[in-house]
Design a protein around this motif. Structure first.
Motif, PDB file in Angstrom:
ATOM      1  N   LYS A 282     -57.478  32.399   4.631  1.00  0.00           N
ATOM      2  CA  LYS A 282     -56.760  33.147   2.735  1.00  0.00           C
ATOM      3  C   LYS A 282     -57.734  32.681   1.514  1.00  0.00           C
ATOM      4  N   ARG A 283     -58.815  34.077   1.131  1.00  0.00           N
ATOM      5  CA  ARG A 283     -59.201  33.081  -0.361  1.00  0.00           C
ATOM      6  C   ARG A 283     -58.209  33.000  -1.384  1.00  0.00           C
ATOM      7  N   THR A 284     -57.417  32.646  -2.599  1.00  0.00           N
ATOM      8  CA  THR A 284     -56.653  32.294  -3.363  1.00  0.00           C
ATOM      9  C   THR A 284     -56.820  32.467  -4.756  1.00  0.00           C
ATOM     10  N   ARG A 285     -55.613  32.579  -5.449  1.00  0.00           N
ATOM     11  CA  ARG A 285     -56.687  32.160  -6.665  1.00  0.00           C
ATOM     12  C   ARG A 285     -56.238  30.757  -7.017  1.00  0.00           C
ATOM     13  N   ASN A 286     -55.332  29.849  -6.151  1.00  0.00           N
ATOM     14  CA  ASN A 286     -54.773  28.694  -6.054  1.00  0.00           C
ATOM     15  C   ASN A 286     -55.927  27.970  -4.910  1.00  0.00           C
TER      16      ASN A 286
END
Length: 318
Positions: A282-286
Motif C-alpha cells: 500500500k502506498r500512503t502519504r508517509n
C-alpha cells in the motif's frame, strides 16, 4: 482506433501475477517447444518417456513433473510399434496418456482437432507432435514458413509462436554417433539455459542423467522461510521494507536488502498464500507499506502444527 492499453511501472512491479507453470520442473513450461536432433538419435524415446512420466506423475531426467493428461501424435509410427515401445518402458498402462497416428495438417484442421481433445480432457498438460514435418502444409523450409506454420498454435498453447517463434528449444546431440552418450542443450524464455549430459540405458530404453547437478540454495527461499517463521509467531505486520528486515533479524542471520524485499514478496505471492500468508503493498502519504497477515487455517504446509520451526528446515520446502 482502439485506445492503447497501458499499465504503470508501479502497478506492474507491485502486482502478484500467476507464476509460470512447469509440466517438467525447470525444463518445460507453458508454451511451444521444439525437440530437435539427428535422425535416429533417440528423440522419440525421450518424447515417449516424457509423456509417460507426465501421465503418471513420475520424475523424468531426475526432474519432477506436473501430472495430467498427455497426448502424443506419433505420425510416423503404427499402433503396433507404439505398443512395443510402451512395453519396453512400462508394464503398467495409464489412462492419462493418449496416442494418434494420423492428424490433419497445421492450418488444415489440426488446431481444431487438438481443441476438441482439450474440451474432453481439461487436465491436458502436454501435446507432442512427432514429427513437425508431418503436419506442415508445405515443403518450404524457409524461416518465414517455419514461423507461419507454428504461429497458429498461439490460440491453443498461449505461445508467442523453430528458433525465433518458439518459447524454448531442446537439442539432443550424441557426443559420438552411435555412442548412446549425448548432451541435451536447453534454451528458452522461461527456463535456465542448461546442458544435461545423458546416456541411453539399453535395458530401460530410457535416457538417464549422468551428472545431475545439485541445485543452488535459493536466496528467495531463505527470505520466504525467515518470513514464515516470523509471521507465524506475530501473525500481523505493517511497515516498511527496512522495518520488516529488522524484524527478520530475530529469526535469521542472513542479510536481506530493502530494495529486494518487495520484489521477493511480489514474485512469490502465490507461494505465500499456500503458507497462509496474505500480502498487500500500500502506498500512503508517509511512504510505501508492506502489510502481512498469517492465517493458520489456510496454511497447507506440514509445519503449521510445529511449535519450533527453523529457517534451515523450511528452506528446502518453501
Amino acid at each position: 482506433m482502439k485506445k492503447l492499453i497501458t499499465r504503470s511501472c508501479e502497478e506492474i512491479m507491485t502486482t502478484v501475477y500467476k507464476p509460470i507453470e512447469f509440466v517438467i520442473d525447470g525444463l518445460l513450461a507453458q508454451g511451444l517447444y521444439i525437440l530437435a536432433g539427428a535422425p535416429k538419435v533417440g528423440k522419440s524415446w525421450l518424447a515417449l518417456d516424457m509423456c509417460l512420466s507426465i501421465a503418471k506423475g513420475e520424475k523424468i531426467l531426475g526432474l519432477k513433473t506436473s501430472q495430467g493428461t498427455a497426448l502424443y501424435l506419433c505420425l510416423e509410427d503404427s499402433y503396433a510399434r507404439i505398443q512395443n515401445r510402451l512395453y519396453e518402458l512400462t508394464d503398467e498402462p495409464t489412462e492419462m496418456l493418449y496416442f494418434s497416428v494420423m492428424s490433419d495438417p497445421i492450418g488444415g484442421g489440426l488446431e481444431e482437432q487438438i481443441e476438441g481433445f482439450v474440451s474432453e480432457h481439461r487436465d491436458l498438460k502436454i501435446v507432442f507432435i512427432d514429427t513437425l514435418q508431418m503436419v506442415r502444409g508445405s515443403t518450404d523450409s524457409s524461416y518465414g514458413s517455419d514461423y507461419k506454420d507454428i504461429d497458429p498454435f498461439n490460440m491453443i498453447s498461449g505461445s508467442t509462436g523453430i528458433s525465433g517463434c518458439v518459447d524454448g528449444s531442446l537439442v539432443l546431440i550424441e557426443n559420438k554417433r552411435g555412442s548412446r552418450n549425448a548432451k541435451l542443450y536447453c534454451v528458452g524464455r522461461d527456463i535456465e539455459n542448461a546442458e544435461i549430459n545423458l546416456q541411453f540405458d539399453s535395458d530401460l530404453k530410457k535416457w538417464v542423467v549422468t551428472d545431475e547437478p545439485s541445485a543452488p540454495k535459493s536466496k528467495d527461499n531463505i527470505f520466504l522461510a525467515a518470513l514464515y517463521v516470523y509471521i507465524k509467531k506475530k501473525v500481523d505486520f505493517s511497515g516498511t521494507a527496512s522495518e520488516l528486515i529488522e524484524k527478520l533479524k530475530s529469526v535469521s542471520d542472513e542479510t536481506f536488502y530493502p530494495n529486494r524485499v518487495t520484489r521477493d514478496l511480489v514474485r512469490n505471492g502465490y507461494t505465500l498464500r499456500k503458507y497462509g500468508i496474505d500480502f498487500q503493498y500500500k502506498r500512503t502519504r508517509n511512504g510505501r507499506l508492506i502489510i502481512l497477515h498469517y492465517d493458520r487455517e489456510r496454511d497447507s504446509s506440514d509445519s503449521k502444527n510445529t511449535s519450533e520451526v527453523t529457517v534451515n528446515k523450511l528452506t528446502s520446502k518453501v
